[in-house]
Design a protein around this motif. Sequence first.
Motif, PDB file in Angstrom:
ATOM      1  N   SER A   1      37.115  31.494  17.669  1.00  0.00           N
ATOM      2  CA  SER A   1      37.646  32.322  18.345  1.00  0.00           C
ATOM      3  C   SER A   1      39.356  32.386  18.483  1.00  0.00           C
ATOM      4  O   SER A   1      40.348  31.378  18.034  1.00  0.00           O
ATOM      5  CB  SER A   1      37.193  32.095  19.795  1.00  0.00           C
ATOM      6  OG  SER A   1      35.894  31.552  19.850  1.00  0.00           O
TER       7      SER A   1
ATOM      8  N   THR B   1      39.839  37.465  24.772  1.00  0.00           N
ATOM      9  CA  THR B   1      39.692  36.046  23.211  1.00  0.00           C
ATOM     10  C   THR B   1      38.565  36.934  22.601  1.00  0.00           C
ATOM     11  O   THR B   1      37.290  37.653  23.427  1.00  0.00           O
ATOM     12  CB  THR B   1      38.667  34.766  24.060  1.00  0.00           C
ATOM     13  OG1 THR B   1      39.580  34.180  25.200  1.00  0.00           O
ATOM     14  CG2 THR B   1      37.993  34.019  23.081  1.00  0.00           C
TER      15      THR B   1
ATOM     16  N   SER C   1      35.178  36.284  19.024  1.00  0.00           N
ATOM     17  CA  SER C   1      34.724  35.283  18.903  1.00  0.00           C
ATOM     18  C   SER C   1      34.240  35.844  17.720  1.00  0.00           C
ATOM     19  O   SER C   1      33.477  37.083  18.114  1.00  0.00           O
ATOM     20  CB  SER C   1      33.832  34.340  19.463  1.00  0.00           C
ATOM     21  OG  SER C   1      34.591  33.944  20.948  1.00  0.00           O
TER      22      SER C   1
ATOM     23  N   ASN D   1      35.479  38.321  24.842  1.00  0.00           N
ATOM     24  CA  ASN D   1      35.122  37.626  25.823  1.00  0.00           C
ATOM     25  C   ASN D   1      33.450  37.160  26.147  1.00  0.00           C
ATOM     26  O   ASN D   1      33.078  37.149  27.351  1.00  0.00           O
ATOM     27  CB  ASN D   1      35.407  38.171  27.710  1.00  0.00           C
ATOM     28  CG  ASN D   1      37.184  37.839  27.343  1.00  0.00           C
ATOM     29  OD1 ASN D   1      37.751  37.544  26.883  1.00  0.00           O
ATOM     30  ND2 ASN D   1      37.363  39.068  28.334  1.00  0.00           N
TER      31      ASN D   1
ATOM     32  N   LYS E   1      44.585  30.248  16.001  1.00  0.00           N
ATOM     33  CA  LYS E   1      44.358  29.982  17.333  1.00  0.00           C
ATOM     34  C   LYS E   1      44.762  31.619  18.848  1.00  0.00           C
ATOM     35  O   LYS E   1      44.118  31.804  19.732  1.00  0.00           O
ATOM     36  CB  LYS E   1      45.087  28.580  17.939  1.00  0.00           C
ATOM     37  CG  LYS E   1      44.357  27.477  17.749  1.00  0.00           C
ATOM     38  CD  LYS E   1      45.204  26.056  17.755  1.00  0.00           C
ATOM     39  CE  LYS E   1      43.830  25.050  17.449  1.00  0.00           C
ATOM     40  NZ  LYS E   1      44.568  23.683  17.921  1.00  0.00           N
ATOM     41  N   ALA E   2      45.806  31.994  18.590  1.00  0.00           N
ATOM     42  CA  ALA E   2      46.258  33.196  18.966  1.00  0.00           C
ATOM     43  C   ALA E   2      46.899  33.895  18.083  1.00  0.00           C
ATOM     44  O   ALA E   2      47.433  33.874  17.090  1.00  0.00           O
ATOM     45  CB  ALA E   2      47.367  31.912  20.432  1.00  0.00           C
TER      46      ALA E   2
ATOM     47  N   GLN F   1      42.910  34.027  20.486  1.00  0.00           N
ATOM     48  CA  GLN F   1      42.650  34.571  21.179  1.00  0.00           C
ATOM     49  C   GLN F   1      44.059  35.959  21.682  1.00  0.00           C
ATOM     50  O   GLN F   1      45.074  35.545  21.077  1.00  0.00           O
ATOM     51  CB  GLN F   1      44.065  33.498  22.370  1.00  0.00           C
ATOM     52  CG  GLN F   1      44.676  33.610  24.080  1.00  0.00           C
ATOM     53  CD  GLN F   1      43.757  34.222  24.921  1.00  0.00           C
ATOM     54  OE1 GLN F   1      41.999  33.350  24.337  1.00  0.00           O
ATOM     55  NE2 GLN F   1      43.748  34.782  26.482  1.00  0.00           N
TER      56      GLN F   1
END
Length: 234
Positions: free
Chosen positions: A176, A161, A163, A108, A76-77, A178
Amino acid sequence: MLCHMKWKALLFCISAAIVIFLIKAATVQPKKDSTEPRAMAIAQPKAEEDFQGQPKKESLAWARSQLKMDQLTCLKAVEATVGGNVTLDFHFKSQRNVAGELIEWKFNNSIYVLVYRSRGVSGSIQADQFKSRASLESTDNIAKGKLAVKISSLTNMDAGTYSCFVGRKTERRSCSIQLIISNQKVIIQDIISTPKPRIEEHINPAIVIVIKIAIVAVLLGAAFLLFMKWTRAK
């Protein structure tokens, strides 16, 4: 004098009885719960079968597991530092071969980081922001469902972000990440919040009971000595 000796004997017997009672209470083991479930042999009904002769429950579970394995997954990040490098890991758990499909990495959701098509990386669509800085970790890994992208010489402008899109239209899969950019070096650790243990949890329960018995015995002994001193004073 005889009455005095009787009082001594009586107090001694009471003290001894209390100490013996406390010792027995400390050594009594808790009874096991007799309400534990017992294994019972129960005749299970025959599983309903589908048209292929396999149980429906098993076939549904298998289909769900295959669908989950065939999804594009990622973190996620991810956190990185200014001036450093970062690898954004996108992959299929099923190691699906996607070498013949269209693969796009976007920043993004609008800026092209990389584009893979016709079994090669297309540099004409890549945004100027990522030219000479973004690359595939390995083109050979695409046949194994590994779509990691490496970005070097990070700046604060790279935070956002990222993706990855695989396929076209209805069969398109995406995931995606972050990306967080910090100016100082950060060490990421998994922090598990646990409540502070109480002092009693570090002490053996048997030791606690022995200490309590010793305190009671000392108090009884002190009371007995005071009583003896009082009777002698008379």
